[in-house]
Design a protein around this motif. Structure first.
Motif, PDB file in Angstrom:
ATOM      1  N   GLU A  19       0.833  -1.204   0.000  1.00 21.89           N
ATOM      2  CA  GLU A  19       0.000   0.000   0.000  1.00 21.89           C
ATOM      3  C   GLU A  19       0.872   1.259   0.000  1.00 21.89           C
ATOM      4  O   GLU A  19       0.570   2.226  -0.691  1.00 21.89           O
ATOM      5  CB  GLU A  19      -0.934  -0.009   1.200  1.00 21.89           C
ATOM      6  CG  GLU A  19      -1.995   1.056   1.172  1.00 21.89           C
ATOM      7  CD  GLU A  19      -2.977   0.892   0.035  1.00 21.89           C
ATOM      8  OE1 GLU A  19      -3.504   1.919  -0.430  1.00 21.89           O
ATOM      9  OE2 GLU A  19      -3.227  -0.249  -0.403  1.00 21.89           O
ATOM     10  N   GLU A  20       1.971   1.237   0.753  1.00 16.85           N
ATOM     11  CA  GLU A  20       2.879   2.387   0.783  1.00 16.85           C
ATOM     12  C   GLU A  20       3.527   2.603  -0.581  1.00 16.85           C
ATOM     13  O   GLU A  20       3.669   3.741  -1.036  1.00 16.85           O
ATOM     14  CB  GLU A  20       3.943   2.192   1.853  1.00 16.85           C
ATOM     15  CG  GLU A  20       3.420   2.326   3.258  1.00 16.85           C
ATOM     16  CD  GLU A  20       4.456   1.976   4.312  1.00 16.85           C
ATOM     17  OE1 GLU A  20       5.555   1.518   3.943  1.00 16.85           O
ATOM     18  OE2 GLU A  20       4.164   2.166   5.500  1.00 16.85           O
ATOM     19  N   ARG A  21       3.926   1.516  -1.244  1.00 12.18           N
ATOM     20  CA  ARG A  21       4.512   1.637  -2.590  1.00 12.18           C
ATOM     21  C   ARG A  21       3.494   2.222  -3.560  1.00 12.18           C
ATOM     22  O   ARG A  21       3.825   3.057  -4.404  1.00 12.18           O
ATOM     23  CB  ARG A  21       4.995   0.278  -3.086  1.00 12.18           C
ATOM     24  CG  ARG A  21       6.298  -0.176  -2.492  1.00 12.18           C
ATOM     25  CD  ARG A  21       6.869  -1.368  -3.235  1.00 12.18           C
ATOM     26  NE  ARG A  21       5.970  -2.510  -3.264  1.00 12.18           N
ATOM     27  CZ  ARG A  21       5.950  -3.474  -2.349  1.00 12.18           C
ATOM     28  NH1 ARG A  21       6.776  -3.426  -1.333  1.00 12.18           N
ATOM     29  NH2 ARG A  21       5.101  -4.486  -2.450  1.00 12.18           N
ATOM     30  N   LYS A  22       2.250   1.781  -3.435  1.00 14.14           N
ATOM     31  CA  LYS A  22       1.190   2.276  -4.320  1.00 14.14           C
ATOM     32  C   LYS A  22       0.970   3.771  -4.107  1.00 14.14           C
ATOM     33  O   LYS A  22       0.862   4.535  -5.070  1.00 14.14           O
ATOM     34  CB  LYS A  22      -0.100   1.496  -4.049  1.00 14.14           C
ATOM     35  CG  LYS A  22      -1.261   1.881  -4.925  1.00 14.14           C
ATOM     36  CD  LYS A  22      -2.483   1.058  -4.572  1.00 14.14           C
ATOM     37  CE  LYS A  22      -3.699   1.513  -5.336  1.00 14.14           C
ATOM     38  NZ  LYS A  22      -4.908   0.793  -4.938  1.00 14.14           N
ATOM     39  N   GLU A  23       0.924   4.206  -2.837  1.00 10.21           N
ATOM     40  CA  GLU A  23       0.734   5.622  -2.542  1.00 10.21           C
ATOM     41  C   GLU A  23       1.903   6.455  -3.035  1.00 10.21           C
ATOM     42  O   GLU A  23       1.711   7.540  -3.582  1.00 10.21           O
ATOM     43  CB  GLU A  23       0.535   5.813  -1.035  1.00 10.21           C
ATOM     44  CG  GLU A  23      -0.795   5.305  -0.526  1.00 10.21           C
ATOM     45  CD  GLU A  23      -0.913   5.385   0.984  1.00 10.21           C
ATOM     46  OE1 GLU A  23       0.021   5.910   1.634  1.00 10.21           O
ATOM     47  OE2 GLU A  23      -1.936   4.921   1.511  1.00 10.21           O
ATOM     48  N   ALA A  24       3.126   5.954  -2.860  1.00 12.38           N
ATOM     49  CA  ALA A  24       4.307   6.687  -3.316  1.00 12.38           C
ATOM     50  C   ALA A  24       4.300   6.831  -4.837  1.00 12.38           C
ATOM     51  O   ALA A  24       4.656   7.894  -5.373  1.00 12.38           O
ATOM     52  CB  ALA A  24       5.579   5.971  -2.863  1.00 12.38           C
ATOM     53  N   GLN A  25       3.873   5.789  -5.520  1.00 14.05           N
ATOM     54  CA  GLN A  25       3.805   5.841  -6.981  1.00 14.05           C
ATOM     55  C   GLN A  25       2.758   6.854  -7.438  1.00 14.05           C
ATOM     56  O   GLN A  25       2.988   7.621  -8.366  1.00 14.05           O
ATOM     57  CB  GLN A  25       3.484   4.460  -7.550  1.00 14.05           C
ATOM     58  CG  GLN A  25       3.470   4.415  -9.065  1.00 14.05           C
ATOM     59  CD  GLN A  25       3.144   3.028  -9.585  1.00 14.05           C
ATOM     60  OE1 GLN A  25       2.799   2.128  -8.836  1.00 14.05           O
ATOM     61  NE2 GLN A  25       3.260   2.858 -10.878  1.00 14.05           N
ATOM     62  N   GLU A  26       1.611   6.884  -6.759  1.00 13.46           N
ATOM     63  CA  GLU A  26       0.561   7.846  -7.104  1.00 13.46           C
ATOM     64  C   GLU A  26       1.025   9.277  -6.869  1.00 13.46           C
ATOM     65  O   GLU A  26       0.741  10.172  -7.660  1.00 13.46           O
ATOM     66  CB  GLU A  26      -0.708   7.551  -6.308  1.00 13.46           C
ATOM     67  CG  GLU A  26      -1.418   6.287  -6.744  1.00 13.46           C
ATOM     68  CD  GLU A  26      -2.581   5.902  -5.841  1.00 13.46           C
ATOM     69  OE1 GLU A  26      -2.798   6.593  -4.810  1.00 13.46           O
ATOM     70  OE2 GLU A  26      -3.254   4.919  -6.159  1.00 13.46           O
ATOM     71  N   GLU A  27       1.760   9.506  -5.764  1.00 13.96           N
ATOM     72  CA  GLU A  27       2.282  10.842  -5.476  1.00 13.96           C
ATOM     73  C   GLU A  27       3.267  11.277  -6.547  1.00 13.96           C
ATOM     74  O   GLU A  27       3.253  12.429  -6.983  1.00 13.96           O
ATOM     75  CB  GLU A  27       2.960  10.857  -4.106  1.00 13.96           C
ATOM     76  CG  GLU A  27       2.008  10.787  -2.939  1.00 13.96           C
ATOM     77  CD  GLU A  27       2.731  10.721  -1.606  1.00 13.96           C
ATOM     78  OE1 GLU A  27       3.964  10.949  -1.578  1.00 13.96           O
ATOM     79  OE2 GLU A  27       2.067  10.444  -0.601  1.00 13.96           O
ATOM     80  N   GLU A  28       4.128  10.348  -6.961  1.00 10.62           N
ATOM     81  CA  GLU A  28       5.114  10.677  -7.987  1.00 10.62           C
ATOM     82  C   GLU A  28       4.429  10.993  -9.315  1.00 10.62           C
ATOM     83  O   GLU A  28       4.836  11.917 -10.030  1.00 10.62           O
ATOM     84  CB  GLU A  28       6.101   9.521  -8.158  1.00 10.62           C
ATOM     85  CG  GLU A  28       7.248   9.843  -9.077  1.00 10.62           C
ATOM     86  CD  GLU A  28       8.294   8.745  -9.094  1.00 10.62           C
ATOM     87  OE1 GLU A  28       8.721   8.381 -10.202  1.00 10.62           O
ATOM     88  OE2 GLU A  28       8.673   8.274  -8.009  1.00 10.62           O
ATOM     89  N   GLU A  29       3.396  10.249  -9.651  1.00 10.02           N
ATOM     90  CA  GLU A  29       2.675  10.502 -10.897  1.00 10.02           C
ATOM     91  C   GLU A  29       1.982  11.860 -10.862  1.00 10.02           C
ATOM     92  O   GLU A  29       1.996  12.596 -11.842  1.00 10.02           O
ATOM     93  CB  GLU A  29       1.652   9.393 -11.155  1.00 10.02           C
ATOM     94  CG  GLU A  29       2.269   8.077 -11.561  1.00 10.02           C
ATOM     95  CD  GLU A  29       1.249   6.958 -11.669  1.00 10.02           C
ATOM     96  OE1 GLU A  29       0.053   7.190 -11.406  1.00 10.02           O
ATOM     97  OE2 GLU A  29       1.658   5.838 -12.013  1.00 10.02           O
ATOM     98  N   SER A  30       1.383  12.203  -9.723  1.00  7.99           N
ATOM     99  CA  SER A  30       0.706  13.501  -9.636  1.00  7.99           C
ATOM    100  C   SER A  30       1.720  14.639  -9.659  1.00  7.99           C
ATOM    101  O   SER A  30       1.461  15.697 -10.228  1.00  7.99           O
ATOM    102  CB  SER A  30      -0.164  13.577  -8.391  1.00  7.99           C
ATOM    103  OG  SER A  30       0.634  13.535  -7.227  1.00  7.99           O
TER     104      SER A  30
END
Length: 116
Positions: free
Chosen positions: A58-69
């Motif tokens: 879940e943390e990896r998913k959130e970090a990836q979403e933050e980087e994309e935004s």
């Protein structure tokens, strides 16, 4: 004894005894059914992953979403976040984005009846 065989007379062997069969001639069984795409849900309560593994995913998913935004707001942000110099294309994208935003601001200021 005639022939080059050291184990006996060459007439004893039939033509197929010492030849390999081609892969195309082998009988083919039914292929194993492969897993479907997205067959496993990350939030499945019956999954055997540990809580720590679920939390890390879940943390990896959130970090990836933050980087994309962040990359949508500033094209050079991902490279800078990783400690690298942004690519030439990212720099050009950032310049174009800034130019377009400036044009939109100018158009917005020039429109009558619009309040800032």
């Amino acid at each position: 004894m005639s022939g080059n065989s050291s184990v006996g007379n060459s007439q004893v062997y039939e033509a197929g005894d010492q030849r390999n069969v081609k892969n195309s001639e082998l009988p083919k069984g039914e292929r194993f059914h492969e897993g479907n795409v997205n067959a496993h849900s990350a939030t499945d309560s019956k999954d055997q992953r540990s809580i720590a593994n679920r939390l890390a995913a879940e943390e990896r998913k959130e970090a990836q979403e933050e980087e994309e935004s962040a990359s949508k707001k500033d094209p050079t942000a991902p490279a800078i976040a990783h400690g690298n110099e942004p690519s030439r294309g990212a720099k050009i994208d950032k310049e174009l984005q800034e130019e377009e935003e400036e044009l939109l601001r100018k158009k917005g200021d020039a429109m009558p009846g619009k309040k800032n």
